[in-house]
Write a protein that holds these residues in place. Structure first.
Motif, mmCIF file in Angstrom:
data_model
loop_
_atom_site.group_PDB
_atom_site.id
_atom_site.type_symbol
_atom_site.label_atom_id
_atom_site.label_comp_id
_atom_site.label_asym_id
_atom_site.label_seq_id
_atom_site.Cartn_x
_atom_site.Cartn_y
_atom_site.Cartn_z
ATOM 1 N N ASP A 1 9.194 4.986 -0.894
ATOM 2 C CA ASP A 1 10.307 4.974 -1.842
ATOM 3 C C ASP A 1 11.254 6.111 -1.473
ATOM 4 O O ASP A 1 10.839 7.278 -1.416
ATOM 5 C CB ASP A 1 9.760 5.171 -3.263
ATOM 6 N N PRO A 2 12.531 5.800 -1.196
ATOM 7 C CA PRO A 2 13.450 6.868 -0.768
ATOM 8 C C PRO A 2 13.664 7.940 -1.828
ATOM 9 O O PRO A 2 13.989 9.090 -1.500
ATOM 10 C CB PRO A 2 14.755 6.103 -0.473
ATOM 11 N N GLY A 3 13.464 7.593 -3.092
ATOM 12 C CA GLY A 3 13.667 8.576 -4.151
ATOM 13 C C GLY A 3 12.513 9.541 -4.315
ATOM 14 O O GLY A 3 12.719 10.735 -4.563
ATOM 15 N N THR A 4 11.278 9.037 -4.150
ATOM 16 C CA THR A 4 10.097 9.868 -4.391
ATOM 17 C C THR A 4 9.370 10.269 -3.107
ATOM 18 O O THR A 4 8.590 11.220 -3.112
ATOM 19 C CB THR A 4 9.096 9.116 -5.286
ATOM 20 N N GLY A 5 9.604 9.524 -2.028
ATOM 21 C CA GLY A 5 8.877 9.773 -0.792
ATOM 22 C C GLY A 5 7.443 9.276 -0.846
ATOM 23 O O GLY A 5 6.650 9.554 0.057
ATOM 24 N N ARG A 6 7.121 8.534 -1.898
ATOM 25 C CA ARG A 6 5.764 8.009 -2.067
ATOM 26 C C ARG A 6 5.704 6.536 -1.679
ATOM 27 O O ARG A 6 6.738 5.873 -1.526
ATOM 28 C CB ARG A 6 5.309 8.180 -3.512
ATOM 29 N N ASP A 7 4.471 6.020 -1.555
ATOM 30 C CA ASP A 7 4.298 4.597 -1.288
ATOM 31 C C ASP A 7 4.964 3.776 -2.383
ATOM 32 O O ASP A 7 4.926 4.137 -3.566
ATOM 33 C CB ASP A 7 2.812 4.239 -1.234
ATOM 34 N N THR A 8 5.539 2.652 -1.981
ATOM 35 C CA THR A 8 6.192 1.775 -2.951
ATOM 36 C C THR A 8 5.219 1.303 -4.023
ATOM 37 O O THR A 8 5.566 1.183 -5.202
ATOM 38 C CB THR A 8 6.799 0.562 -2.228
ATOM 39 N N LEU A 9 3.985 1.037 -3.612
ATOM 40 C CA LEU A 9 2.940 0.548 -4.517
ATOM 41 C C LEU A 9 1.630 1.179 -4.095
ATOM 42 O O LEU A 9 1.441 1.483 -2.906
ATOM 43 C CB LEU A 9 2.860 -0.981 -4.433
ATOM 44 N N TYR A 37 5.622 0.043 -12.128
ATOM 45 C CA TYR A 37 6.444 0.209 -10.926
ATOM 46 C C TYR A 37 7.828 -0.406 -11.172
ATOM 47 O O TYR A 37 8.162 -1.464 -10.620
ATOM 48 C CB TYR A 37 5.783 -0.469 -9.726
ATOM 49 N N PRO A 38 8.644 0.210 -12.016
ATOM 50 C CA PRO A 38 9.977 -0.346 -12.298
ATOM 51 C C PRO A 38 10.820 -0.416 -11.021
ATOM 52 O O PRO A 38 10.822 0.507 -10.205
ATOM 53 C CB PRO A 38 10.561 0.635 -13.314
ATOM 54 N N GLY A 39 11.471 -1.534 -10.858
ATOM 55 C CA GLY A 39 12.329 -1.688 -9.682
ATOM 56 C C GLY A 39 11.644 -2.290 -8.475
ATOM 57 O O GLY A 39 12.309 -2.616 -7.488
ATOM 58 N N PHE A 77 4.044 -4.505 2.161
ATOM 59 C CA PHE A 77 5.257 -3.778 1.779
ATOM 60 C C PHE A 77 4.957 -2.511 0.992
ATOM 61 O O PHE A 77 5.798 -1.606 0.901
ATOM 62 C CB PHE A 77 6.172 -4.685 0.959
ATOM 63 N N TRP A 78 3.765 -2.444 0.399
ATOM 64 C CA TRP A 78 3.427 -1.281 -0.432
ATOM 65 C C TRP A 78 3.366 0.010 0.369
ATOM 66 O O TRP A 78 3.426 1.095 -0.201
ATOM 67 C CB TRP A 78 2.100 -1.525 -1.149
#
Length: 563
Positions: free
Chosen positions: A381-389, A447-449, A376-377
């Motif tokens: 992230d829709p807010g940053t456009g970066r990998d979730t993890l 990684y908040p959230g 899943f990492w």
């Protein structure tokens, strides 16, 4: 994904040697010795079939047994654990046999040319390991003092990280002759290697890693030293090594041990297991198809309880009470077991060697692995456009987080935490649930959230090597002033000058090598022991393919004075 078709550097259009012979202390080309078509040596016909004890079923023990079998001997392998592999331990997650946690060794530098000889022979595939900022790693997060930095490459990092990197390079150039010795290793110029390294040993043996950088003008800033300890070089932070000898670190740097690391597809424990079941061809004495497993009826002997001198031979008594006598014994577990769990006849080793055994310093280490429903990492992230993890280096409890995946539709494996020494001790008394709770609490702050717990499949797999009864530590790491002790251990395979009561018992393993914690050190010391057994039983190496003992007088590690 590949085995090891890695090309050597080209000079004037032709291939030169590999970048390293894995260690400047004893620059013997083990890969050339292994590759020779004539093999490692020959024994008199009357010695063929002789039993030789090999204590320990890790990679050192299995390599030694593998080669002794080829020579026409009958290795008898003893193993105290319920499985072969030692610290090459791959644990599968329940219900997911293809997803494994690498509890010990997990990444292998391409400079480990002797190890890769056996990886190739075993038919195993490798792939790039996702180290920080490695091309195989989608992204890396560095979290220090609550400040988080995200990067795909080193170019994405703030300038202070480049300053730290430059300071380390400058310290190595000015105080450790890095360009000269790496050039000599690349050219396999043994004379230059030894001249440079011997001088460094004499000058730096008493210095710790921290003292080395603190005394460098390029590291005058404590902030730079602190960041370097947290982030380090290659695989990550090295501050838990700060008390160790700087020579330990220089070996890692000069041998390329922290660069271009790869993992074994399906788990590294396959390597010792395949050496165990390997069906040989063209053996001395034994018929084609003979394997170590076949000679043992499928299972190694149990663990060893006692080792005693019996005239010119050695008696090994196992934990089931059976005693067998051998003309030679190869001992591959951590040497501290000779003073703890195994009752050992003191006459087997000299008093100075027993002192070296007692002084061997081991690092502790803990790992925590979890299985996720998928990697899943890699979701953005829709807010940053970066990998979730991201692969994570942090000064918080987890210290290092590694992310392994085999594709979007396969489960993912997270090494949630990889720690050493004091950081390992913080986890040692926690049960698995407590470890997970403390690690996830720390990662939630980075990684908040991100709800990592919701992605977990089944229970974690954990290890603390200092708590493992047949290891009591992860790997050897010499303290300042320990060079003389390590030299005694490493050169023990040269027994021609020893009194008879100290011959025939050979030490091997990564703690005997100059490169503790690396499988290459286990392999090469196992090969030293094979040469020792060959010599002890009246054999010789083949013409044109001298072994490590044949070239010892030329290549011997510098012998520092005691006075």
């Amino acid at each position: 994904m590949t085995t090891f078709p890695l090309e050597r550097p080209r000079e004037n259009g032709t291939l030169s040697g590999p970048l390293t012979m894995f260690g400047p202390d004893f620059p013997f080309a083990y890969d050339d010795w292994l590759a020779h078509p004539g093999g490692l040596g020959t024994l008199p016909d009357g010695v063929h079939g002789t039993e030789v004890a090999v204590i320990g079923g890790g990679i050192a023990g299995l390599v030694a047994a593998h080669e002794l079998l080829r020579l026409g001997l009958r290795p008898v392998v003893y193993e105290a654990e319920q499985q072969l592999g030692g610290r090459m331990r791959s644990a599968a997650f329940d219900g997911h046999p293809d997803s494994v946690a690498e509890l010990g060794a997990m990444r292998f530098p391409v400079s480990a040319t002797s190890l890769y000889h056996y990886i190739t022979e075993a038919g195993l595939d490798t792939k790039a390991f996702p180290n920080p900022l490695d091309p195989a790693t989608p992204s890396t997060v560095i979290d220090l003092e609550g400040r988080t930095t995200w990067a795909r490459t080193a170019a994405d990092l703030p300038s202070v990280y480049q300053q730290v990197s430059d300071a380390w390079d400058k310290a190595l150039q000015e105080n450790a002759e890095r360009p000269a010795i790496e050039d000599a290793i690349r050219r396999r110029d043994v004379g230059s290697i030894k001249a440079i390294w011997n001088s460094l040993v004499s000058r730096l043996d008493d210095q710790s890693f921290y003292e080395f950088i603190a005394n460098s003008t390029s590291f005058s800033s404590f902030r730079h030293r602190e960041i370097f300890g947290q982030v380090g070089f290659g695989t990550g932070g090295w501050d838990t090594d700060f008390p160790n000898s700087i020579l330990e670190i220089l070996r890692v740097v000069f041998s390329g041990a922290d660069d271009e690391q790869r993992s074994i597809v399906g788990g590294c424990q396959q390597l010792p297991e395949r050496l165990w079941t390997h069906r040989h061809r063209g053996l001395a004495h034994w018929p084609d198809g003979t394997s170590l497993a076949e000679l043992h009826g499928g299972q190694p002997r149990p663990g060893v309880a006692r080792i005693e001198r019996a005239g010119e031979a050695i008696t090994v008594r196992d934990t089931c009470g059976d005693a067998r006598t051998y003309p030679a014994v190869v001992f591959t577990p951590h040497v501290r077991l000779l003073t703890t769990r195994i009752r050992t006849d003191e006459s087997l080793l000299s008093r100075p060697l027993w002192t070296a055994v007692e002084r061997t310093h081991y690092m502790g280490s803990s790992k925590v692995f979890v299985l996720t429903d998928r990697p899943f990492w890699r979701d953005l992230d829709p807010g940053t456009g970066r990998d979730t993890l991201s692969m994570t280096l942090t000064d918080r409890g987890p210290r290092s987080v590694y992310l392994m995946d085999d594709g979007p539709d396969r489960p993912g494996v997270m090494c949630l935490s990889y720690t050493w020494n004091d950081d390992s001790a913080k986890q040692a008394t926690l049960d698995d649930g407590e470890r997970i709770d403390s690690i996830l609490a720390a990662l939630e702050r980075i990684y908040p959230g991100v709800d990592i717990r919701a992605r977990l499949v089944g229970p974690p797999i954990t290890v603390t090597w200092e708590n493992e009864p047949n290891f009591n530590g992860a790997f050897k790491a010499n303290l300042p002033g320990h060079y003389r002790y390590q030299r005694r251990l490493y050169t023990h395979f040269m027994q021609q000058e020893l009194p008879p009561e100290q011959r025939g018992f050979f030490l091997a393993g990564d703690d005997i090598s100059w490169t503790g914690g690396f499988a290459e050190g286990a392999v090469t010391t196992a090969l030293n022991a094979v040469w020792g057994v060959l010599n002890h039983l009246g054999g010789t190496t083949v013409p044109g393919n001298p072994g490590p003992g044949d070239l010892f007088s030329e290549l011997a590690p510098v012998d520092l004075p005691m006075e």
